[in-house]
Design a protein around this motif. Structure first.
Motif, PDB file in Angstrom:
ATOM      1  N   ASN A  15      39.952  51.759  47.768  1.00 45.38           N
ATOM      2  CA  ASN A  15      40.771  52.420  46.755  1.00 45.38           C
ATOM      3  C   ASN A  15      41.997  51.579  46.409  1.00 45.38           C
ATOM      4  O   ASN A  15      42.410  51.496  45.235  1.00 45.38           O
ATOM      5  CB  ASN A  15      41.200  53.801  47.234  1.00 45.38           C
ATOM      6  CG  ASN A  15      40.099  54.835  47.106  1.00 45.38           C
ATOM      7  OD1 ASN A  15      39.114  54.632  46.386  1.00 45.38           O
ATOM      8  ND2 ASN A  15      40.246  55.950  47.794  1.00 45.38           N
ATOM      9  N   GLU A  16      42.613  50.958  47.408  1.00 44.31           N
ATOM     10  CA  GLU A  16      43.761  50.079  47.145  1.00 44.31           C
ATOM     11  C   GLU A  16      43.351  48.910  46.264  1.00 44.31           C
ATOM     12  O   GLU A  16      44.104  48.494  45.371  1.00 44.31           O
ATOM     13  CB  GLU A  16      44.342  49.568  48.462  1.00 44.31           C
ATOM     14  CG  GLU A  16      45.111  50.610  49.255  1.00 44.31           C
ATOM     15  CD  GLU A  16      46.344  51.112  48.521  1.00 44.31           C
ATOM     16  OE1 GLU A  16      46.883  50.378  47.652  1.00 44.31           O
ATOM     17  OE2 GLU A  16      46.772  52.248  48.789  1.00 44.31           O
TER      18      GLU A  16
ATOM     19  N   ARG B  14      43.147  50.193  42.740  1.00 44.03           N
ATOM     20  CA  ARG B  14      44.484  50.376  42.170  1.00 44.03           C
ATOM     21  C   ARG B  14      45.108  49.038  41.772  1.00 44.03           C
ATOM     22  O   ARG B  14      45.782  48.941  40.745  1.00 44.03           O
ATOM     23  CB  ARG B  14      45.374  51.111  43.165  1.00 44.03           C
ATOM     24  CG  ARG B  14      45.176  52.611  43.201  1.00 44.03           C
ATOM     25  CD  ARG B  14      46.278  53.300  43.988  1.00 44.03           C
ATOM     26  NE  ARG B  14      46.091  53.159  45.417  1.00 44.03           N
ATOM     27  CZ  ARG B  14      45.581  54.106  46.207  1.00 44.03           C
ATOM     28  NH1 ARG B  14      45.204  55.263  45.691  1.00 44.03           N
ATOM     29  NH2 ARG B  14      45.446  53.920  47.494  1.00 44.03           N
TER      30      ARG B  14
ATOM     31  N   ALA C  76      41.999  55.220  40.881  1.00 42.08           N
ATOM     32  CA  ALA C  76      41.414  54.295  39.901  1.00 42.08           C
ATOM     33  C   ALA C  76      39.891  54.254  39.962  1.00 42.08           C
ATOM     34  O   ALA C  76      39.287  53.189  40.042  1.00 42.08           O
ATOM     35  CB  ALA C  76      41.999  52.889  40.098  1.00 42.08           C
TER      36      ALA C  76
END
Length: 376
Positions: A261-262, A265, A290
């Motif tokens: 997920n990071e 993003r 995102a």
């Protein structure tokens, strides 16, 4: 530009290549066990996933659409409300609408916020009434709706009894403040379609809740309505199970969800850094994940052709509002005259590639194309 220079919307083979050793080990172990449905792997993944989300119950089902249908059935039955309307946004692909009609309920569409394309809190509260059976909040594109604000508004209006269903199909791991998406409502649903932030290698879904009675009702519905083997205790059940192989794969990928997920993003952040006046990337909130990189663009067809010429795939999520689908024109629905933002946005939405297995070169290629479009 050669074919190998193109940037695809997604490439799932890269995900497999990255986790191949771990996936093949767990899949082989599962197959050798001879237990391929309703076994230990499903129980393990359900426990690990519910722990991540912060709820006590997780029922694995065949797909995210079944999850929505079962969740609505559970909360409406348990709430014993007399209303038949279900408040929802009209721009989320039709899945909640399908679940509604399959439960003999009526979608009541509400408008969205321009910058996020998420259901507007005030729009939801304005639509809530004694006729409301439930509210479906879709955390679209990986953004998060402020469910806590909706709960507070419902309580102030004397409507605290209305159950909230969170549709988290695009929001695995998303947060609002310290709260995880999927823990904010009365019940929540997830899809594990392969392109999701946490995706299986086939179909899969889940219903999560902290109400044991709601979870038990879902368990009955997803296995023919059985109260015990071959004894039907509730009507309208079916066969909707996640197989052990998909559960094993998801359990392998689960620990990497936060890191991936990071990465999503970060990619979206790079796109936003080159967007100026012609492109407006959606803002899903600080805890957004995102799932998609979606922009609003005034000349979408020209933009898509421009990006294709530069080797960048694009997609539209979603091209038709639920209430405007030709095949659903004769079905009951409400709120269709109060969707100004939804209608103004639907012809401007465009998604560009955004997934953790993109190379730096591919992200840069997309950024250069976006910057070139902005400079025209």
């Amino acid at each position: 530009m050669t074919k190998q220079d193109s940037v695809p919307m997604n490439d799932l083979k890269r995900l497999y290549d990255r986790y191949q050793v771990e996936i093949e080990r767990e899949v082989a172990s599962t197959l050798r066990s001879g237990w391929w449905l309703n076994g230990a792997m499903g129980k393990r993944f359900a426990a690990n996933f519910s722990r991540l989300i912060g709820v006590s119950e997780c029922v694995l089902v065949a797909n995210g659409t079944d999850a929505l249908e079962f969740a609505l059935a559970a909360v409406v039955k348990l709430d014993a409300t007399r209303g038949r309307e279900v408040i929802m946004a009209a721009n989320a692909g039709g899945y909640a609408s399908c679940a509604c009609w399959h439960n003999d309920l009526i979608p009541h569409y509400v408008d969205i916020e321009p910058a996020s394309q998420l259901a507007g809190v005030q729009s939801v509260l304005d639509a809530a009434s004694a006729d409301t059976a439930a509210i479906v909040i879709t955390h679209l594109y990986g953004g998060v709706v402020d469910v806590r604000a909706i709960r507070a508004g419902l309580a102030e209006a004397g409507l605290a009894h209305i159950p909230i269903v969170e549709d988290c199909a695009q929001a695995h791991g998303a947060r609002i403040g310290s709260d995880m998406a999927g823990s904010l409502g009365d019940i929540s649903t997830f899809s594990f379609y392969p392109t999701k932030n946490l995706g299986a290698m086939g179909d899969g879904g889940a219903v999560l809740a902290s109400n044991p009675a709601a979870a038990e009702h879902v368990r009955r519905l997803q296995q023919y309505g059985w109260s015990s083997k071959y004894h039907v205790g509730v009507p309208y059940g079916r066969n909707s199970r996640m197989d052990e192989v998909q559960a094993a794969i998801l359990d392998v990928l689960l620990p990497a969800l936060g890191e991936r997920n990071e990465q999503r993003r970060a990619i979206l952040g790079r796109y936003k850094s080159v967007a100026r006046h012609r492109l407006q990337f959606l803002e899903g909130g600080e805890g957004a994940v995102a799932h998609l990189a979606v922009t609003l663009c005034d000349d979408r067809d020209a933009f898509r052709a421009f990006m294709k010429e530069r080797g960048v795939d694009t997609e539209i999520h979603y091209p038709v509002l639920d209430c405007d689908q030709i095949g659903w024109a004769g079905l009951p629905m409400k709120g269709t005259d109060n969707l100004a933002v939804s209608r103004a946005s639907v012809s401007r939405l465009c998604s560009v590639p955004c997934y953790p297995d993109m190379t730096n070169e591919e992200v840069e290629q997309v950024c250069l194309a976006l910057a070139e479009w902005e400079a025209m």
